[in-house]
Design an enzyme around this catalytic site. Structure first.
Site, mmCIF file in Angstrom:
data_model
loop_
_atom_site.group_PDB
_atom_site.id
_atom_site.type_symbol
_atom_site.label_atom_id
_atom_site.label_comp_id
_atom_site.label_asym_id
_atom_site.label_seq_id
_atom_site.Cartn_x
_atom_site.Cartn_y
_atom_site.Cartn_z
ATOM 1 N N ASN A 37 -0.004 -4.483 5.294
ATOM 2 C CA ASN A 37 1.409 -4.183 5.568
ATOM 3 C C ASN A 37 2.024 -5.207 6.521
ATOM 4 O OD1 ASN A 37 1.638 -2.929 8.473
ATOM 5 N ND2 ASN A 37 -0.240 -2.126 7.565
ATOM 6 N N CYS A 39 -0.195 -1.554 -1.076
ATOM 7 C CA CYS A 39 -1.041 -1.122 -2.198
ATOM 8 C C CYS A 39 -0.963 0.386 -2.382
ATOM 9 C CB CYS A 39 -2.487 -1.507 -1.935
ATOM 10 S SG CYS A 39 -2.762 -3.265 -1.957
ATOM 11 N N CYS A 42 12.013 -20.529 15.691
ATOM 12 C CA CYS A 42 11.091 -19.386 15.567
ATOM 13 C C CYS A 42 10.823 -18.756 16.937
ATOM 14 C CB CYS A 42 9.768 -19.832 14.930
ATOM 15 S SG CYS A 42 8.565 -18.498 14.829
ATOM 16 N N CYS A 72 6.623 -18.973 17.587
ATOM 17 C CA CYS A 72 5.781 -20.165 17.774
ATOM 18 C C CYS A 72 6.510 -21.415 18.270
ATOM 19 C CB CYS A 72 5.018 -20.493 16.483
ATOM 20 S SG CYS A 72 6.011 -21.251 15.195
#
Ligand SMILES: [Zn+2]
Length: 264
Positions: free
Chosen positions: A141, A201, A258, A261
């Site tokens: 997830n 899933c 970002c 990072c």
């Protein structure tokens, strides 16, 4: 690496077990010793984690630590290849670690029943003894993927991230120490921006072959990274489409803005 290459050697048992691999063009004793000296932490011992860890353990990865807080259910047996019907109800991390130890007694395997987060990461990753060589994201997830990415950037540990859903999969190998971009640079704030974060899933379904293929593509990239110190996916996202039998590579760059990072 846990041991230095100068002091690490292969035993007769190891030379025999890994003989077909050492024979390979482009893979030699040194690559096998580098693999033996490597320490990997795998988060998620399910559809991706089972095939990825099995291949890495058979290939001779020296040290693997599985972290998962889930228990085995009947609906897992269709694709989670380390588990048998009698394992239903057992913790995945423990059952998987026990099976991997049986498959290859020459390596060290650990299983921990826990959910990795930013608060327990230092302890669960054994940072006091040094950084792991690689994190394997085998979760299902977006929220957990985001947490693992933050941990990878914070501690500057390479992250090999795979995903599988229905008949499709994705794979990327981020190296935060090289400032080449992270999971957030590629996918953004998927968790908060869309409703698709709940597509897992569990509610979308997955073909057994999709997780087997993606887990082994993940192992393929890990073997090259650990054994040959080569990232086959630098700034590339691999996309597998099982319905068309197609694989393609999509380029990406570090996002200068970002929030995860770009300040490192
Ligand atoms: Zn980033």
């Amino acid at each position: 690496m846990a041991d230095s290459l100068e002091t690490a050697q292969l035993s007769d048992d190891e030379l025999l077990r890994y003989a077909r691999q050492v024979l390979l063009d482009g893979w030699d004793i040194d690559a096998q010793i580098r693999l033996k000296s490597s320490r990997v932490v795998m988060i998620g011992a399910g559809g991706l984690g089972c095939p990825a860890s099995e291949t890495l353990v058979r290939a001779g990865l020296g040290h693997i630590h599985l972290i998962d807080d889930d228990e085995i259910e009947a609906s897992n047996l269709q694709r989670q290849t380390l588990f048998l019907p009698e394992d239903i109800g057992k913790p995945k991390a423990i059952a998987a670690a026990q099976m991997l130890e049986k498959i290859n007694p020459l390596i060290t395997v650990r299983g921990t029943v826990a959910r990795l987060n930013e608060d327990n990461a230092y302890e669960l990753l054994d940072m006091a003894t040094g950084k792991p060589d690689l994190l394997l994201d085998c979760t299902d997830n977006f929220a957990t993927r985001d947490v693992i990415n933050r941990i990878s950037v914070r501690y500057q540990i390479p992250l090999l991230s795979a995903s599988a859903i229905a008949m499709q999969g994705q794979l990327a190998l981020y190296e935060p120490q090289l400032n080449t971009g992270c999971y957030h640079c590629v996918f953004g704030s998927v968790v908060s921006d869309t409703e698709s974060d709940e597509r897992t899933c569990a509610n979308s379904g997955v073909l057994a072959s999709t997780t087997a293929i993606m887990g082994n593509l993940q192992a393929n990239a890990a073997l090259q990274y650990l054994g040959l110190t080569k990232n086959p996916l630098t700034n590339k996202l691999l996309i597998w489409d099982g319905s068309q039998m197609q694989q393609r590579l999509m380029g990406y760059r570090q996002d200068a803005e970002c929030p995860i990072c770009s300040n490192h």
